[in-house]
Write an enzyme that holds these catalytic residues in place. Sequence first.
Site, short mmCIF file in Angstrom:
data_model
loop_
_atom_site.label_atom_id
_atom_site.label_comp_id
_atom_site.label_asym_id
_atom_site.label_seq_id
_atom_site.Cartn_x
_atom_site.Cartn_y
_atom_site.Cartn_z
N PRO A 258 0.90 -1.04 0.00
CA PRO A 258 -0.18 0.02 0.02
C PRO A 258 0.78 1.26 -0.02
O PRO A 258 1.87 1.27 0.76
CB PRO A 258 -0.64 -0.20 1.39
CG PRO A 258 0.10 -1.04 2.10
CD PRO A 258 0.71 -1.93 1.03
N MET A 259 0.64 2.23 -0.89
CA MET A 259 1.37 3.47 -0.99
C MET A 259 0.24 4.59 -1.03
O MET A 259 -0.51 4.46 -1.85
CB MET A 259 2.33 3.39 -2.17
CG MET A 259 3.39 2.62 -2.09
SD MET A 259 4.35 2.28 -3.50
CE MET A 259 3.48 1.37 -4.74
N CYS B 176 5.12 2.59 8.83
CA CYS B 176 5.24 3.91 8.26
C CYS B 176 6.36 4.63 9.20
O CYS B 176 6.25 4.98 10.26
CB CYS B 176 3.95 4.78 8.48
SG CYS B 176 4.05 6.39 7.78
N LYS C 81 2.67 -5.68 8.80
CA LYS C 81 3.86 -5.12 8.04
C LYS C 81 4.79 -3.87 8.86
O LYS C 81 4.13 -3.10 9.48
CB LYS C 81 3.57 -4.23 6.73
CG LYS C 81 4.67 -3.78 5.85
CD LYS C 81 4.28 -3.33 4.38
CE LYS C 81 5.45 -3.26 3.53
NZ LYS C 81 5.95 -1.76 3.90
N HIS D 17 9.84 -4.76 5.93
CA HIS D 17 10.76 -3.86 5.20
C HIS D 17 12.27 -3.78 5.83
O HIS D 17 12.22 -3.39 6.96
CB HIS D 17 10.15 -2.62 5.25
CG HIS D 17 11.00 -1.67 4.20
ND1 HIS D 17 10.38 -0.59 3.73
CD2 HIS D 17 12.15 -1.55 3.65
CE1 HIS D 17 11.05 0.29 2.67
NE2 HIS D 17 12.55 -0.36 2.95
N ASN E 66 10.41 -7.24 2.06
CA ASN E 66 10.15 -5.95 1.46
C ASN E 66 11.23 -5.07 1.40
O ASN E 66 12.04 -4.94 2.41
CB ASN E 66 9.07 -5.24 2.11
CG ASN E 66 8.77 -3.84 1.49
OD1 ASN E 66 8.45 -2.80 2.34
ND2 ASN E 66 8.64 -3.67 0.12
#
Length: 375
Positions: A19-20, A104, A146, A176, A208
């Site tokens: 998702p971005m 984030c 995530k 990530h 990721n």
Amino acid sequence: MAPLQIGQYSVWPPVVLAPMAGITNGSFRKLCREFGAGLYVCEMVTTRALVERDPKTMDMVRFGPEEKPRSLQLYGVDPVVVGRAVSMVVDDNLADHIDLNFGCPVPKVTRRGGGSALPYKRKLFESIVSTAVRIASTANIPVTIKMRIGIDPEHITYLNAGRIAADSGVAAVALHGRTAIQHYSGSADWSAISRLKEAVTTVPVLGNGDIFAAGDALAMMEQTGCDGVVVGRGCQGRPWLFAELAAAFDGRTLPTPPDLRAVAGILQRHAQLLGEEMGADRGMRDMRKHFAWYLKGFAVGGEIRAALGTVSSMPELQDLLSRMDLDQPYPQAAEGPRGRQGTAQRRVHLPEGWLDDPEEDVVVAKDAELDISGG
């Protein structure tokens, strides 16, 4: 190589669109899906905005009939609000899969204890994840998370968070390979993905970071043993990457990269889809940010590039494209990193006293979820 299993959903190839914010709307997801299968996650939405039925947020939570499973990412910092949001997803049948954002690094998120800052507070993290899993399970909706490696090199969180999430019943964990302080600078640390895979053995682990070509995805899986890959910036202005990924995982010859004529057709298709989703004017304005990514490495000229920054209609876009040399082959200069990069932060913005005690029973600030942001 086995398909990626997310709850009851079998995903092949084992590829997830990250998702971005401002990117993975319905139009972009549809365009990417036309090139190859996988799991395509919508833009992140905040749980408070969802439960308050904020019009902008409700507009983001839309899926096309071809989107199965419908994948929704939620950002929240309060277990109660997260629980209400997941209940709403269940009651209103809004999605088939929920991903929770703990990755984030944006300052306005971390300074309120959200995103990549939150796993440092283990009890709060566990409460949010377990609450979401418990409520989502009533409708057989798998929950995934995530996350990042940690806040900075002195505050690493991913191994504890991975174990807590798996014990709480998530269907998969994605990592990530950067800390929050890195943002998108430097190189992703794939070795952390390997260590997470060793530590978390009961659910799939996804990797990721720095997947800009199909070969990168295969290399990550070979080097780390991860069960699937999450692709973010690598597909910006390059939705055909999913066709390349599908071919690579199937063992087929990769398709020839598109020349500028083919790229022009794809970006017109993107603009068309945005117009259908948002209306012609808003759709074309939203499209402007994509042109530089699509045209990376091509000899287009500064005048046309500047004009694309203010293009306002499909006829105007078509006219600008017609003025290009469309017979250019796909350039080597278009390969490699794209999208956000920048430099590392000097520090991660956190709530006062956030790092004092990872076991502290946190009282969440009332304004922690007022902003809608990207991950």
